[in-house]
Enzyme design. Sequence first.
Site, PDB file in Angstrom:
ATOM      1  N   ASN A  80      36.615  52.804 -21.325  1.00  0.00           N
ATOM      2  CA  ASN A  80      35.154  53.312 -22.395  1.00  0.00           C
ATOM      3  C   ASN A  80      34.748  52.444 -23.082  1.00  0.00           C
ATOM      4  OD1 ASN A  80      34.507  55.189 -20.619  1.00  0.00           O
ATOM      5  ND2 ASN A  80      35.420  56.754 -21.675  1.00  0.00           N
ATOM      6  N   SER A 106      34.362  57.228 -14.224  1.00  0.00           N
ATOM      7  CA  SER A 106      33.890  58.387 -13.857  1.00  0.00           C
ATOM      8  C   SER A 106      34.927  59.195 -13.247  1.00  0.00           C
ATOM      9  CB  SER A 106      32.816  58.885 -14.188  1.00  0.00           C
ATOM     10  OG  SER A 106      32.697  59.827 -15.010  1.00  0.00           O
ATOM     11  N   GLY A 108      37.346  61.259 -14.134  1.00  0.00           N
ATOM     12  CA  GLY A 108      38.812  62.485 -15.500  1.00  0.00           C
ATOM     13  C   GLY A 108      40.096  62.366 -14.723  1.00  0.00           C
ATOM     14  N   LYS A 158      27.792  53.761 -18.881  1.00  0.00           N
ATOM     15  CA  LYS A 158      29.152  54.723 -18.625  1.00  0.00           C
ATOM     16  C   LYS A 158      28.522  55.490 -19.629  1.00  0.00           C
ATOM     17  CE  LYS A 158      32.537  56.957 -17.931  1.00  0.00           C
ATOM     18  NZ  LYS A 158      32.687  57.799 -19.301  1.00  0.00           N
ATOM     19  N   HIS A 161      25.984  57.304 -19.215  1.00  0.00           N
ATOM     20  CA  HIS A 161      26.601  59.128 -18.614  1.00  0.00           C
ATOM     21  C   HIS A 161      27.469  60.101 -19.436  1.00  0.00           C
ATOM     22  CE1 HIS A 161      30.136  60.467 -16.421  1.00  0.00           C
ATOM     23  NE2 HIS A 161      29.581  60.274 -15.240  1.00  0.00           N
ATOM     24  N   ASN A 162      28.090  59.487 -20.509  1.00  0.00           N
ATOM     25  CA  ASN A 162      28.659  60.079 -20.824  1.00  0.00           C
ATOM     26  C   ASN A 162      27.665  60.571 -22.302  1.00  0.00           C
ATOM     27  OD1 ASN A 162      30.826  58.996 -20.109  1.00  0.00           O
ATOM     28  ND2 ASN A 162      32.070  58.898 -21.761  1.00  0.00           N
ATOM     29  N   GLU A 165      26.260  63.932 -20.179  1.00  0.00           N
ATOM     30  CA  GLU A 165      27.498  64.559 -19.867  1.00  0.00           C
ATOM     31  C   GLU A 165      27.638  64.847 -21.335  1.00  0.00           C
ATOM     32  OE1 GLU A 165      31.372  64.220 -20.276  1.00  0.00           O
ATOM     33  OE2 GLU A 165      31.215  63.020 -18.648  1.00  0.00           O
ATOM     34  N   TYR A 166      27.061  64.947 -22.829  1.00  0.00           N
ATOM     35  CA  TYR A 166      27.632  65.883 -23.480  1.00  0.00           C
ATOM     36  C   TYR A 166      26.235  66.570 -23.317  1.00  0.00           C
ATOM     37  CZ  TYR A 166      29.898  62.856 -26.134  1.00  0.00           C
ATOM     38  OH  TYR A 166      31.039  62.068 -26.713  1.00  0.00           O
TER      39      TYR A 166
END
Length: 286
Positions: A80, A106, A108, A158, A161-162, A165-166
């Site tokens: 990241n 992505s 995990g 990315k 994307h995160n 996600e938050y």
Amino acid sequence: MAERLHRGGHRVIGVDPGEAARTAAAARGFEVSASIADTLAALPVPRVVWLMVPAGVVDQTLAALAPHLSEGDVVIDGGNSYYKDSMRRAEQLKGEEVSYIDCGTSGGVWGLQEGYSLMIGGEAAAVAQVGAIFRTLAPGEDRGWAHVGPSGAGHFCKMVHNGIEYGMMQAYAEGFALMQHKTDFNLDLAQVARAWQHGSVVRSWLLDLSADALQRNPQLDGIAPYVEDSGEGRWTVAEAIDLDVPTPVITLSLLERLRSREKNSFSDRLLAAMRNEFGGHAIKTR
């Protein structure tokens, strides 16, 4: 993954300074090494080096790699990293005739089972050269991965994307908290989550994971109300400010994570003191 790459005629060597990590990789079929120099010396040129390290040690890792890289090698940063750092690194290695690819990854801990979503930035020729790796890691050869643009584009996507996600995680957390506080209904939150998993417009993998967590531990006993952030949410908010793009949900979700870490909050105590000063409202003492 190692087995599939081996079947394709590729030699895969996992490098890590930690013995436990090497042992775990070996158990999954990887050849392992503790030495960057020995590893690169053992592989034929051109070589592909995949980095999976925290953003703060990428430059340090590249410095260790640099003396052992050769013209035509490809370095992929699958961590990241901040996208502007990836652009800088790509330019630096370009002068050494080494290609640098930034790959936002992505999936995990479930990626090994489900496949990873890969957002790839870099020169088209370099991406094509290592395409077999992306097709192996993705959920399918023709899905779950994309060459999204030039150097930096992969890590930029990315980052966003995160940030998304938050916001999604915060919305789920607030909704379930609201239901948990409606005590007169005595709702089974795991049951509600399972109902939403099918046919609902809010169904998602995050909801699936929430349902599993609530099924195992309905009251979330033993879990501290402290939420870390990887830094990508901060980068997303900073980029939004730079581009004059309003991102209130992502921004507030980041602030909520910061809020979760405050113990004995000074700001909350000052709020209580102000209410007492202007309105005579009672203050609760500890």
